[in-house]
Structure formats: structure tokens, C-alpha cells
Design an enzyme around this catalytic site. Structure first.
Site, PDB file in Angstrom:
ATOM      1  N   ASP A   1      26.330  35.753  -6.519  1.00 31.84           N
ATOM      2  CA  ASP A   1      24.986  35.681  -7.096  1.00 31.84           C
ATOM      3  C   ASP A   1      24.980  36.357  -8.465  1.00 31.84           C
ATOM      4  OD1 ASP A   1      22.096  35.360  -7.117  1.00 31.84           O
ATOM      5  OD2 ASP A   1      21.984  37.491  -6.634  1.00 31.84           O
TER       6      ASP A   1
ATOM      7  N   ASP B   1      21.513  37.491 -10.527  1.00 29.16           N
ATOM      8  CA  ASP B   1      20.450  38.458 -10.774  1.00 29.16           C
ATOM      9  C   ASP B   1      20.315  39.470  -9.646  1.00 29.16           C
ATOM     10  OD1 ASP B   1      19.293  37.447 -13.312  1.00 29.16           O
ATOM     11  OD2 ASP B   1      19.043  35.645 -12.093  1.00 29.16           O
TER      12      ASP B   1
END
Length: 268
Positions: free
Chosen positions: A104, A106
Site C-alpha cells: 500500500d 498512503d
């Protein structure tokens, strides 16, 4: 100013979070124009979908005389089949034998904000509705070391629920070593019960050799058995989580499959 205030929302519910300040304490905000553009609304109480069999059917209800309905009277609910075209290309020859790690962006590797940050590592211009906005990006401590080592051990894929016009230039600046073999954005997610979910079965890789590293459990609700959870990061410069994870991933890279090790991790 009112638009900016409306669009700021609680950090744990967004794929790309807009900060009100450099404090890691976030207040919940109602969604607005920016949250719609960047973020996914995440519900941590979602349930996984049915298994990916070809079809399933509702239990047949008895008729008034107690007999069962005919087969053609039973409602058949189709279950999605695997995609005709997978999200990832064929594995590079240099990655043969390696496991695939989906990472991922953010609050896992970086934190981004529309509010100016004096110590921002990157400032990325992003156009929204004809207006260019400056996005201030902080790198999580030890992210450079983490990415370089992960690139040696695994086939690494960036998978974010943010839009490409924000995430792609951030990834250009973040990944100076070409660690990410592919980049997947919001359009590659499955929208399920109000959440953008990363369906690992659509990657085109053997699931027993796929790991997802993400700060949001809603992102991997379809495949929790493949997940390595990570704490959400905002601005704590003393954070060492990425560095602390490296010995674990080094060991995992040598395993035949991931499920046994990750089951033990969940147990702890």
C-alpha cells in the site's frame, strides 16, 4: 477554506488522507471534493464475499403442500469467475521463484496533505477540476531502506486505492530503484460495500505466494490470511515499523508458502 475543512476526514478511513495539522491525532470530517478524488471510505466491519465458486443457490423453500420446488424455480446467484485478463503482466525472469508482495502507499509508506508541511520530502502538483493543488508528502522513516531490501527479496507491486494522477507521480519520486514491478490504482480495486478492496485473486499470481502489506484491514477483507498488518503512519519521525519488519520478511521469503507463517503472525 470551507471546502478544505469539509474534505478533511479521519485518517484511518482514507486511502489518501488530507491533514489538518502535523499532529497524528485526526478529527473525523464529512467527505468533500478532495476526499472523493483521493480517498476510499473504509468500513472495518465489512464481511468477506462468498467464495469464488462458479455458482451458488439459495436453499429451496418448501411449497404450500410441503413439496420442494422444481430446479428451474430455484433462484441461482452467479458468483464472479476469475478475470479473463489478470491485473499483473507475466512475471519477469529475474523474479522467478520469488513471492509477490503487494504494498500500500498512503499511511503505509507515506503520508500526504494539502496543508503545507515545512519538512515535506516531496511536493506534488495535482490537478482537480481544472485547478492545480500542491500535495505535500512525507516519507515514512526507513522507507528507502525498506523498499531496496524488499526489491531484492520479492516481486513488489504498488497497490493503492488512490487515483493514478496523484499516486503515480508520488511513486516516481519515492521509488528511485525501480522496486515496483507494477503499479495498481483505484480502478484495479473492487468496490465492495462502500470500500475499495484489493482482490488478490485478480493479480494472476499463486495466492499461497502472495503477501499484502497494508494499514487498512478493509483493503484485504477478501484475503486476510495473506496480510501483514502495519500501523498507520502520519508524522512520527521516531517510527521504526518498516525497519522492524525487514527480518520478518527476510524469513518469509525463504518459506515454501506464506499461510503457515502468517497464521502464526495473526495468532500473536
Amino acid at each position: 477554506m470551507q471546502i478544505l475543512e469539509r474534505e478533511k476526514k479521519q485518517a484511518f478511513t482514507s486511502g489518501f488522507t488530507v491533514s489538518q495539522s502535523n499532529s497524528s491525532v485526526k478529527k473525523q470530517r464529512s467527505p468533500g471534493i478532495f476526499s472523493t478524488f483521493f480517498c476510499c471510505f473504509r468500513n472495518y466491519n465489512v464481511e468477506p464475499p462468498a467464495s469464488n465458486n462458479t455458482t451458488t443457490s439459495l436453499p429451496p423453500a418448501p411449497e404450500e403442500n410441503g413439496t420442494q420446488p422444481k430446479f428451474d424455480q430455484v433462484e441461482v446467484i452467479p458468483i464472479p469467475s476469475p478475470p479473463a485478463k489478470f491485473l499483473l503482466p507475466e512475471m519477469n525472469i529475474s523474479d522467478y521463484g520469488k513471492k509477490c508482495v503487494v504494498i500500500d502507499l498512503d499511511e503505509t509508506l507515506v503520508h500526504s496533505s494539502f496543508k503545507p508541511i515545512s519538512n515535506a520530502d516531496f511536493i506534488v502538483p495535482v490537478e482537480i477540476d481544472g485547478t492545480v493543488h500542491q500535495v505535500y508528502v512525507l516519507k515514512r522513516p526507513h522507507v528507502d531502506e525498506f523498499l531496496q531490501k524488499m526489491g531484492e527479496l520479492f516481486e513488489c507491486v504498488l497497490f493503492t486505492a488512490s487515483l493514478a494522477k496523484y499516486a503515480d507521480p508520488v511513486a516516481d519520486l519515492l521509488d528511485q530503484w525501480g522496486v515496483f514491478r507494477a503499479r495498481l490504482f483505484r480502478e484495479s480495486c473492487v468496490f465492495h460495500r462502500g470500500n475499495y478492496v484489493k482482490d488478490l485473486s485478480r493479480l494472476g499470481r499463486e495466492l499461497s505466494n502472495v503477501i499484502i502489506l497494508d494499514n487498512s484491514p478493509a483493503s484485504y477483507i477478501f484475503h486476510p490470511e495473506n496480510a501483514v498488518p502495519v500501523q498507520s503512519w502520519f508524522d512520527d519521525l521516531s517510527d521504526t515499523e518498516l525497519q522492524d519488519l525487514l527480518p520478518f520478511f527476510e524469513g518469509l521469503s525463504r518459506e515454501e508458502e506464506v499461510y503457515g507463517v502468517l497464521q502464526n503472525l495473526r495468532g500473536r
